[in-house]
Motif scaffolding. Structure first.
Motif, PDB file in Angstrom:
ATOM      1  N   ASP A 263       2.664   8.161  -8.249  1.00 23.36           N
ATOM      2  CA  ASP A 263       1.967   8.266  -6.963  1.00 23.36           C
ATOM      3  C   ASP A 263       1.128   7.033  -6.654  1.00 23.36           C
ATOM      4  O   ASP A 263       0.523   6.957  -5.579  1.00 23.36           O
ATOM      5  CB  ASP A 263       1.059   9.511  -6.950  1.00 23.36           C
ATOM      6  CG  ASP A 263       1.860  10.803  -6.991  1.00 23.36           C
ATOM      7  OD1 ASP A 263       2.962  10.826  -6.406  1.00 23.36           O
ATOM      8  OD2 ASP A 263       1.394  11.777  -7.611  1.00 23.36           O
ATOM      9  N   SER A 264       1.056   6.092  -7.577  1.00 23.57           N
ATOM     10  CA  SER A 264       0.301   4.868  -7.328  1.00 23.57           C
ATOM     11  C   SER A 264       1.045   3.976  -6.332  1.00 23.57           C
ATOM     12  O   SER A 264       2.208   4.218  -6.007  1.00 23.57           O
ATOM     13  CB  SER A 264       0.084   4.111  -8.645  1.00 23.57           C
ATOM     14  OG  SER A 264      -0.630   4.906  -9.577  1.00 23.57           O
ATOM     15  N   THR A 265       0.360   2.947  -5.871  1.00 20.51           N
ATOM     16  CA  THR A 265       0.940   2.057  -4.868  1.00 20.51           C
ATOM     17  C   THR A 265       1.757   0.948  -5.527  1.00 20.51           C
ATOM     18  O   THR A 265       1.683   0.728  -6.735  1.00 20.51           O
ATOM     19  CB  THR A 265      -0.170   1.426  -4.012  1.00 20.51           C
ATOM     20  OG1 THR A 265      -1.033   0.649  -4.852  1.00 20.51           O
ATOM     21  CG2 THR A 265      -1.001   2.508  -3.326  1.00 20.51           C
ATOM     22  N   TYR A 266       2.520   0.251  -4.690  1.00 21.23           N
ATOM     23  CA  TYR A 266       3.266  -0.907  -5.182  1.00 21.23           C
ATOM     24  C   TYR A 266       2.314  -1.960  -5.750  1.00 21.23           C
ATOM     25  O   TYR A 266       2.634  -2.626  -6.742  1.00 21.23           O
ATOM     26  CB  TYR A 266       4.091  -1.522  -4.051  1.00 21.23           C
ATOM     27  CG  TYR A 266       5.325  -0.741  -3.682  1.00 21.23           C
ATOM     28  CD1 TYR A 266       6.115  -0.152  -4.665  1.00 21.23           C
ATOM     29  CD2 TYR A 266       5.725  -0.610  -2.359  1.00 21.23           C
ATOM     30  CE1 TYR A 266       7.257   0.551  -4.338  1.00 21.23           C
ATOM     31  CE2 TYR A 266       6.881   0.090  -2.019  1.00 21.23           C
ATOM     32  CZ  TYR A 266       7.634   0.678  -3.007  1.00 21.23           C
ATOM     33  OH  TYR A 266       8.770   1.377  -2.682  1.00 21.23           O
TER      34      TYR A 266
ATOM     35  N   ARG B  49      -0.515  -1.479  -7.235  1.00 20.89           N
ATOM     36  CA  ARG B  49      -0.936  -1.071  -8.577  1.00 20.89           C
ATOM     37  C   ARG B  49       0.171  -1.328  -9.598  1.00 20.89           C
ATOM     38  O   ARG B  49      -0.102  -1.757 -10.726  1.00 20.89           O
ATOM     39  CB  ARG B  49      -1.290   0.410  -8.562  1.00 20.89           C
ATOM     40  CG  ARG B  49      -1.926   0.927  -9.846  1.00 20.89           C
ATOM     41  CD  ARG B  49      -3.288   0.324 -10.053  1.00 20.89           C
ATOM     42  NE  ARG B  49      -4.022   0.975 -11.129  1.00 20.89           N
ATOM     43  CZ  ARG B  49      -5.258   0.654 -11.497  1.00 20.89           C
ATOM     44  NH1 ARG B  49      -5.893  -0.322 -10.849  1.00 20.89           N
ATOM     45  NH2 ARG B  49      -5.858   1.279 -12.484  1.00 20.89           N
TER      46      ARG B  49
ATOM     47  N   SER C 210      12.078  -1.490  -1.483  1.00 19.43           N
ATOM     48  CA  SER C 210      11.495  -1.848  -0.184  1.00 19.43           C
ATOM     49  C   SER C 210      12.326  -2.858   0.591  1.00 19.43           C
ATOM     50  O   SER C 210      12.199  -2.946   1.822  1.00 19.43           O
ATOM     51  CB  SER C 210      10.088  -2.420  -0.397  1.00 19.43           C
ATOM     52  OG  SER C 210      10.139  -3.615  -1.150  1.00 19.43           O
TER      53      SER C 210
ATOM     54  N   ASN D 277       0.815  -1.219   0.000  1.00 18.88           N
ATOM     55  CA  ASN D 277       0.000   0.000   0.000  1.00 18.88           C
ATOM     56  C   ASN D 277       0.845   1.263   0.000  1.00 18.88           C
ATOM     57  O   ASN D 277       0.289   2.367   0.004  1.00 18.88           O
ATOM     58  CB  ASN D 277      -0.935   0.005   1.216  1.00 18.88           C
ATOM     59  CG  ASN D 277      -1.952  -1.124   1.166  1.00 18.88           C
ATOM     60  OD1 ASN D 277      -2.466  -1.449   0.090  1.00 18.88           O
ATOM     61  ND2 ASN D 277      -2.235  -1.738   2.311  1.00 18.88           N
ATOM     62  N   SER D 278       2.164   1.138  -0.003  1.00 21.00           N
ATOM     63  CA  SER D 278       3.041   2.305  -0.013  1.00 21.00           C
ATOM     64  C   SER D 278       3.130   2.903  -1.413  1.00 21.00           C
ATOM     65  O   SER D 278       2.855   2.240  -2.413  1.00 21.00           O
ATOM     66  CB  SER D 278       4.436   1.932   0.489  1.00 21.00           C
ATOM     67  OG  SER D 278       4.373   1.363   1.791  1.00 21.00           O
ATOM     68  N   ARG D 279       3.567   4.162  -1.475  1.00 23.27           N
ATOM     69  CA  ARG D 279       3.708   4.857  -2.754  1.00 23.27           C
ATOM     70  C   ARG D 279       4.855   4.254  -3.547  1.00 23.27           C
ATOM     71  O   ARG D 279       5.934   4.009  -3.029  1.00 23.27           O
ATOM     72  CB  ARG D 279       3.953   6.346  -2.514  1.00 23.27           C
ATOM     73  CG  ARG D 279       4.160   7.180  -3.770  1.00 23.27           C
ATOM     74  CD  ARG D 279       4.343   8.645  -3.408  1.00 23.27           C
ATOM     75  NE  ARG D 279       4.586   9.458  -4.599  1.00 23.27           N
ATOM     76  CZ  ARG D 279       5.783   9.684  -5.123  1.00 23.27           C
ATOM     77  NH1 ARG D 279       6.855   9.143  -4.549  1.00 23.27           N
ATOM     78  NH2 ARG D 279       5.922  10.423  -6.199  1.00 23.27           N
ATOM     79  N   ALA D 280       4.624   4.013  -4.840  1.00 19.13           N
ATOM     80  CA  ALA D 280       5.643   3.383  -5.676  1.00 19.13           C
ATOM     81  C   ALA D 280       6.810   4.334  -5.924  1.00 19.13           C
ATOM     82  O   ALA D 280       7.970   3.979  -5.717  1.00 19.13           O
ATOM     83  CB  ALA D 280       5.031   2.922  -7.002  1.00 19.13           C
TER      84      ALA D 280
END
Length: 402
Positions: free
Chosen positions: A82-85, A87, A365, A65-68
């Motif tokens: 700005d999408s999540t990992y 996505r 990550s 759920n973190s920002r990519a």
């Protein structure tokens, strides 16, 4: 009875030792195998937990759920930095499925044509197909990818040349450069869903009509015009609905921008290199499978079809290939699975497939165990679905005794 008495001294049958009891041994072997597997999994998991604790790291999938924070060159769904990992992994998965599906279709068509061509009576066609098979089967797929990416696509005209061609031919809608193939992008309007529904209905109706036509042919020997009816259902029906709905589709054309083409859609060189390499590489193996399948059909079938007045092309298509499919399908499944797994080589040319996107997330990550687990789960799932479908298709093509 006398023989039994001579061996055991009585009329009772000889006793079998538990060590040589086949039923008991099979159970013991399975239990021992299961215990070994459980022990190996427990040992590996316990080792992972201890190493994570020693490095003050925690396991879990909350990081998805973190920002990519990174962009992707090709995305079939909306995506930004700005999408999540999660996505980003969805984008990579879709890209993998697209290149795998396109590669399977192309490899099947090319492999079928080359396999039949190897058996051609035309000396030149047979030798050309043989050369193709022997070349691609003996080159690693990674080298084939580099050949298309660096040896072919990189030598296409530059974007400046495309700008000049647009000035010379303002009506052009397709542009090929070393940055990809630019083409008009469809823009769907209101009511296009009705057209898609009509297309789906046409496909279902065509399948139903084909099944009915085959049953009628088996019963009466008469063959209805399946091709023309199916074309009317699949093409004319959606086209008529498209016109009635006011043509709910427009095209967004690519036009020159400041430094690149803007508008339209582009198929990047990374996708093209991977798609062409996997398709042509796998097609060489499929060609040999097709050739072996045709060779596995009795030559008497061909002679019987000739005796009935069929031409060689019709005999191959209507008599030989349907029987050869029962030999072709099982090994063909393995080639489909190989193509899907070989798509992970996309990282070599920068195509944003599942492995490339997952590798970027892993570097940012540090969640190596989680990313590798996701890779394994997804590839196993895709392979199992493919195998289930091919096994179903193989069962449908099996001979049914009357």
């Amino acid at each position: 009875m006398a023989l039994a008495d001579a061996r055991t001294g009585s009329g009772e049958p000889p006793k079998v030792s538990l060590l040589y009891n086949p039923a008991l041994r099979s159970v013991v072997y399975q239990v021992v195998t299961l215990v070994v597997i459980i022990g190996a999994v427990w040992y590996a998991w316990n080792n992972v937990v201890q190493n994570l604790a020693r490095a003050n790291m925690t396991a879990g999938f909350g990081f998805l759920n973190s920002r990519a924070g990174f962009d992707l060159a090709q995305a079939l769904i909306s995506y930004s930095s700005d999408s999540t990992y999660f996505r980003a992994l969805q984008v990579g998965l879709l890209n993998t499925l697209v290149v795998a599906a396109a590669g399977i279709v192309t490899a099947t068509v090319v492999g079928l044509l080359v396999g039949v061509g190897r058996l051609s009576h035309n000396w030149l066609i047979a030798r050309l197909c043989t050369v193709y098979v022997e070349i691609f089967r003996n080159i690693p797929p990674l080298l084939v990818i580099f050949f298309w990416y660096l040896g072919v696509l990189a030598l296409l005209p530059s974007i400046r040349t495309i700008f000049q061609s647009v000035k010379d031919d303002p009506g052009a809608v397709f542009f090929i450069s070393n940055r990809g193939i630019y083409m008009p992008a469809p823009v769907f309007g209101e009511g296009f869903g009705v057209v898609l529904a009509a297309l789906l209905i046409g496909i279902v109706a065509a399948i139903a009509f084909t099944i009915w036509a085959n049953a009628r042919q088996r019963a009466t020997g008469q063959r209805p015009p399946v091709l023309w009816v199916n074309l009317a259902l699949i093409v004319l029906l959606p086209l008529a609905v498209f016109i009635v709905m006011g043509q709910p589709l427009t095209l967004d054309y690519a036009v020159p921008g400041s430094f690149n083409m803007k508008g339209g859609m582009v198929i990047g060189p990374e996708f093209l290199a991977l798609y062409l390499a996997l398709s042509l590489y796998t097609a060489s193996f499929i060609a040999e499978i097709v050739r072996a399948g045709i060779r596995g059909v009795s030559h008497g079938q061909t002679e019987a079809s000739y005796a009935l007045g069929l031409r060689p092309g019709h005999a191959t298509r209507l008599v030989v290939l349907p029987q050869a499919l029962r030999i072709i399908i099982p090994p063909l499944t393995s080639q489909y699975l190989n193509l899907i797994k070989n798509s992970s080589l996309a990282v070599a040319v920068g195509y944003a497939d599942l492995v490339a996107v997952g590798g970027t997330i892993l570097n940012q990550s540090g969640k190596s165990i989680e990313i590798i687990s996701i890779w394994m789960l997804i590839y196993v799932s895709i392979s199992l679905v493919t195998s289930l479908f091919m096994n179903w298709f193989n069962a449908k093509m099996a001979l049914v005794e009357r």
